[in-house]
Design an enzyme around this catalytic site. Structure first.
Site, PDB file in Angstrom:
ATOM      1  CG  ASP A   6      -8.356  -4.326  -4.023  1.00 55.37           C
ATOM      2  OD1 ASP A   6      -9.587  -4.163  -3.933  1.00 55.37           O
ATOM      3  OD2 ASP A   6      -7.599  -3.505  -4.558  1.00 55.37           O
ATOM      4  CG  HIS A  14      -2.085   0.920   1.026  1.00 51.48           C
ATOM      5  ND1 HIS A  14      -2.021   2.254   1.346  1.00 51.48           N
ATOM      6  CD2 HIS A  14      -3.309   0.700   0.473  1.00 51.48           C
ATOM      7  CE1 HIS A  14      -3.167   2.817   1.020  1.00 51.48           C
ATOM      8  NE2 HIS A  14      -3.968   1.900   0.480  1.00 51.48           N
TER       9      HIS A  14
HETATM   10  N1  ACO Z   1       4.254  -7.329  -4.466  1.00 50.50           N
HETATM   11  C1  ACO Z   1       5.598  -7.376  -4.377  1.00 50.50           C
HETATM   12  N2  ACO Z   1       6.356  -6.353  -3.968  1.00 50.50           N
HETATM   13  C2  ACO Z   1       5.707  -5.232  -3.625  1.00 50.50           C
HETATM   14  C3  ACO Z   1       4.306  -5.107  -3.691  1.00 50.50           C
HETATM   15  C4  ACO Z   1       3.587  -6.209  -4.129  1.00 50.50           C
HETATM   16  N3  ACO Z   1       2.274  -6.178  -4.189  1.00 50.50           N
HETATM   17  N4  ACO Z   1       3.955  -3.871  -3.288  1.00 50.50           N
HETATM   18  C5  ACO Z   1       5.085  -3.231  -2.999  1.00 50.50           C
HETATM   19  N5  ACO Z   1       6.141  -4.057  -3.200  1.00 50.50           N
HETATM   20  C6  ACO Z   1       7.543  -3.738  -2.993  1.00 50.50           C
HETATM   21  C7  ACO Z   1       8.085  -2.991  -4.205  1.00 50.50           C
HETATM   22  O1  ACO Z   1       8.605  -3.867  -5.178  1.00 50.50           O
HETATM   23  C8  ACO Z   1       9.156  -2.148  -3.564  1.00 50.50           C
HETATM   24  O2  ACO Z   1      10.265  -2.967  -3.283  1.00 50.50           O
HETATM   25  P1  ACO Z   1      11.753  -2.404  -3.474  1.00 50.50           P
HETATM   26  O3  ACO Z   1      11.855  -1.248  -2.522  1.00 50.50           O
HETATM   27  O4  ACO Z   1      12.592  -3.576  -3.122  1.00 50.50           O
HETATM   28  O5  ACO Z   1      11.840  -1.977  -4.904  1.00 50.50           O
HETATM   29  C9  ACO Z   1       8.555  -1.757  -2.228  1.00 50.50           C
HETATM   30  O6  ACO Z   1       7.640  -2.824  -1.905  1.00 50.50           O
HETATM   31  C10 ACO Z   1       7.823  -0.441  -2.276  1.00 50.50           C
HETATM   32  O7  ACO Z   1       6.801  -0.546  -3.245  1.00 50.50           O
HETATM   33  P2  ACO Z   1       6.286   0.562  -4.228  1.00 50.50           P
HETATM   34  O8  ACO Z   1       5.795  -0.075  -5.462  1.00 50.50           O
HETATM   35  O9  ACO Z   1       7.317   1.651  -4.358  1.00 50.50           O
HETATM   36  O10 ACO Z   1       5.108   1.146  -3.384  1.00 50.50           O
HETATM   37  P3  ACO Z   1       4.053   2.148  -3.946  1.00 50.50           P
HETATM   38  O11 ACO Z   1       3.625   2.951  -2.813  1.00 50.50           O
HETATM   39  O12 ACO Z   1       4.492   2.878  -5.133  1.00 50.50           O
HETATM   40  O13 ACO Z   1       2.942   1.128  -4.477  1.00 50.50           O
HETATM   41  C11 ACO Z   1       1.079  -0.186  -4.712  1.00 50.50           C
HETATM   42  C12 ACO Z   1       1.790   0.839  -3.828  1.00 50.50           C
HETATM   43  C13 ACO Z   1       0.951   0.342  -6.145  1.00 50.50           C
HETATM   44  C14 ACO Z   1      -0.298  -0.429  -4.135  1.00 50.50           C
HETATM   45  C15 ACO Z   1       1.892  -1.491  -4.722  1.00 50.50           C
HETATM   46  O14 ACO Z   1       2.003  -1.986  -3.415  1.00 50.50           O
HETATM   47  C16 ACO Z   1       1.293  -2.525  -5.640  1.00 50.50           C
HETATM   48  O15 ACO Z   1       1.535  -2.475  -6.851  1.00 50.50           O
HETATM   49  N6  ACO Z   1       0.491  -3.506  -5.110  1.00 50.50           N
HETATM   50  C17 ACO Z   1      -0.144  -4.502  -5.930  1.00 50.50           C
HETATM   51  C18 ACO Z   1      -1.415  -3.948  -6.551  1.00 50.50           C
HETATM   52  C19 ACO Z   1      -2.526  -3.777  -5.527  1.00 50.50           C
HETATM   53  O16 ACO Z   1      -2.794  -4.644  -4.734  1.00 50.50           O
HETATM   54  N7  ACO Z   1      -3.182  -2.613  -5.597  1.00 50.50           N
HETATM   55  C20 ACO Z   1      -4.304  -2.285  -4.724  1.00 50.50           C
HETATM   56  C21 ACO Z   1      -3.902  -1.206  -3.766  1.00 50.50           C
HETATM   57  S1  ACO Z   1      -5.246  -0.858  -2.633  1.00 50.50           S
HETATM   58  C22 ACO Z   1      -6.378  -0.051  -3.621  1.00 50.50           C
HETATM   59  O17 ACO Z   1      -6.012   0.698  -4.499  1.00 50.50           O
HETATM   60  C23 ACO Z   1      -7.760  -0.323  -3.395  1.00 50.50           C
END
Ligand code: ACO
Length: 377
Positions: free
Chosen positions: A314, A263
């Site tokens: 989700d 998140h």
């Molecule tokens: N799976 C694997 N690794 C993850 C995930 C994930 N779901 N989410 C974050 N990470 C990791 C990233 O790879 C990153 O790792 P690193 O620092 O080693 O590169 C670190 O955690 C930080 O993640 P970011 O992507 O920079 O976090 P950001 O705040 O940009 O993204 C997001 C948030 C887009 C929700 C992300 O967690 C994601 O893509 N999740 C999967 C999609 C999802 O479930 N979306 C629903 C969100 S809730 C909603 O909108 C209702």
């Protein structure tokens, strides 16, 4: 050079406060407030319509106000016949979110108050949208399955009517409770991407249908509300709980995101998860699908062990909707059915703020390129 080339970029607008809001507060340490109430104090104790009322009037209704609000919602659930026809004529191959986005925009053509932008007109418009988005979703689902859509009934509550229109059967008590919970937990969430999109549109003094249409297009993406559908695809792909570790390992080794995890704001568990995990466990128990629940728990543990991230709303919402009999391509439309109350409230709050949301950018392109006429290029 100009200021535009020298400013710092806040990538993804992370932690940038773009406006003030009184509607909801997402606390990074793992709590969520709706107009000052911790959701932990609301879930399981109130109806979804009370939350929609809370967002619009910024206080909880008394019984008389709730009864009136609920019956207003039910009386507004019927769609214009042109919108029903349009829903029925959409190709069965297109995604339900595409239809919902188009038909919410279409509703704007039939707004009985035309272009009136008074506060009262917008409050009435908000109620119509909150009432009609679920009807669009139910109408689409039923027409895709060549089934008639039941008309809303005065002796059912708003959420019971939604369930009845979608499933075609008298609403089951347990299922209604689950749907209330899902709708309450999905109703608003600070300045998430779709809410921000709605507010940007509203900030130009454009109409509420345009704002909600922008929001729907934004929620559709798999990094936002579209994640639920992807969660179910993942759960379907993992044929048995014994294969969870290998599957998750494979995704992480390929640097793929695990849908329904992580998140932007929360640094602890999403406070909505605990309210869904328990009902998913009960539903799986009731439907004798405990292996599905066990799969979820294993995924949660594996992802946390490897990446220290938690499931977001989700993850378990997907399984709860599946247990309600909602096909996965309808998960995000279901999400819209309650998030529309948050979008409408934010749209009204943005009108009150009366400021154009127009950020800057850092220009990183070239300057001074010599112009070459077309015949010489
Ligand atoms: N799976 C694997 N690794 C993850 C995930 C994930 N779901 N989410 C974050 N990470 C990791 C990233 O790879 C990153 O790792 P690193 O620092 O080693 O590169 C670190 O955690 C930080 O993640 P970011 O992507 O920079 O976090 P950001 O705040 O940009 O993204 C997001 C948030 C887009 C929700 C992300 O967690 C994601 O893509 N999740 C999967 C999609 C999802 O479930 N979306 C629903 C969100 S809730 C909603 O909108 C209702």
């Amino acid at each position: 050079m100009s200021e535009e080339t020298e400013r710092d970029v806040v990538r993804g607008l992370k932690d940038v406060a773009a406006a003030e809001t009184r509607i909801s507060y997402v606390n990074p340490s793992g709590s969520l407030y709706y107009v000052g109430y911790n959701i932990d104090d609301l879930v399981g104790r109130i109806y979804y319509a009370e939350v929609a009322y809370l967002f619009l009037y910024r206080r909880l209704p008394n019984q008389r106000e709730l009864d009136k609000f609920s019956s207003d919602l039910v009386s507004q659930m019927v769609l214009p016949s042109e919108v029903i026809e349009s829903i029925r004529s959409t190709p069965k191959t297109c995604h339900p979110m595409d239809v919902l986005r188009t038909e919410v925009s279409h509703l704007g053509e039939f707004d009985p108050e035309g272009g009136s932008q008074t506060m009262n007109a917008n409050m009435r418009r908000a109620i119509r949208l909150i009432a009609q988005v679920p009807t669009i979703v139910a109408t689409l689902y039923r027409s895709r399955n060549d089934l008639p859509v039941p008309r809303p009934k005065d002796d059912y509550t708003f959420v019971e009517n939604f369930l009845h229109m979608f499933k075609g059967t008298a609403p089951d008590r347990e299922e209604t409770k689950v749907l209330h919970r899902l709708m309450i937990l999905h109703a608003d969430h600070g300045f998430n991407a779709s809410t921000f999109a709605a507010r940007v549109t509203a900030s130009t003094n454009s109409d509420m249908y345009s704002a909600v249409t922008s929001a729907i297009g934004t929620l559709k993406g798999p990094l936002h509300g579209g994640a639920g559908e992807k969660v179910m695809e993942m759960l379907d792909d993992i044929d048995m709980e014994e294969h969870v570790e290998e599957y998750i390992q494979g995704l992480l080794d390929d640097n793929k995101k695990i849908m329904g995890f992580g998140h932007r704001v929360y640094r602890a568990e999403d406070p909505r998860t605990k309210h869904l995990r328990g009902i998913v466990e009960n539903l799986c128990h009731r439907q004798r699908t405990m292996s599905l629940y066990n799969k979820c728990v294993k995924i949660e543990k594996r992802v946390h062990d490897r990446k220290s991230i938690y499931p977001n709303v989700d993850f378990y919402a997907a399984v709860a909707m599946d247990a309600l009999g909602v096909p996965k391509e309808f998960f995000t439309p279901f999400f819209c059915c309650s998030r529309v109350s948050g979008w409408a409230a934010h749209t009204i709050e943005q009108y009150e703020d009366a400021v154009l949301l127009r950020p800057s950018s850092k220009y990183v392109g070239e300057f001074g390129r010599p112009f070459v006429p077309i015949e010489e290029r």
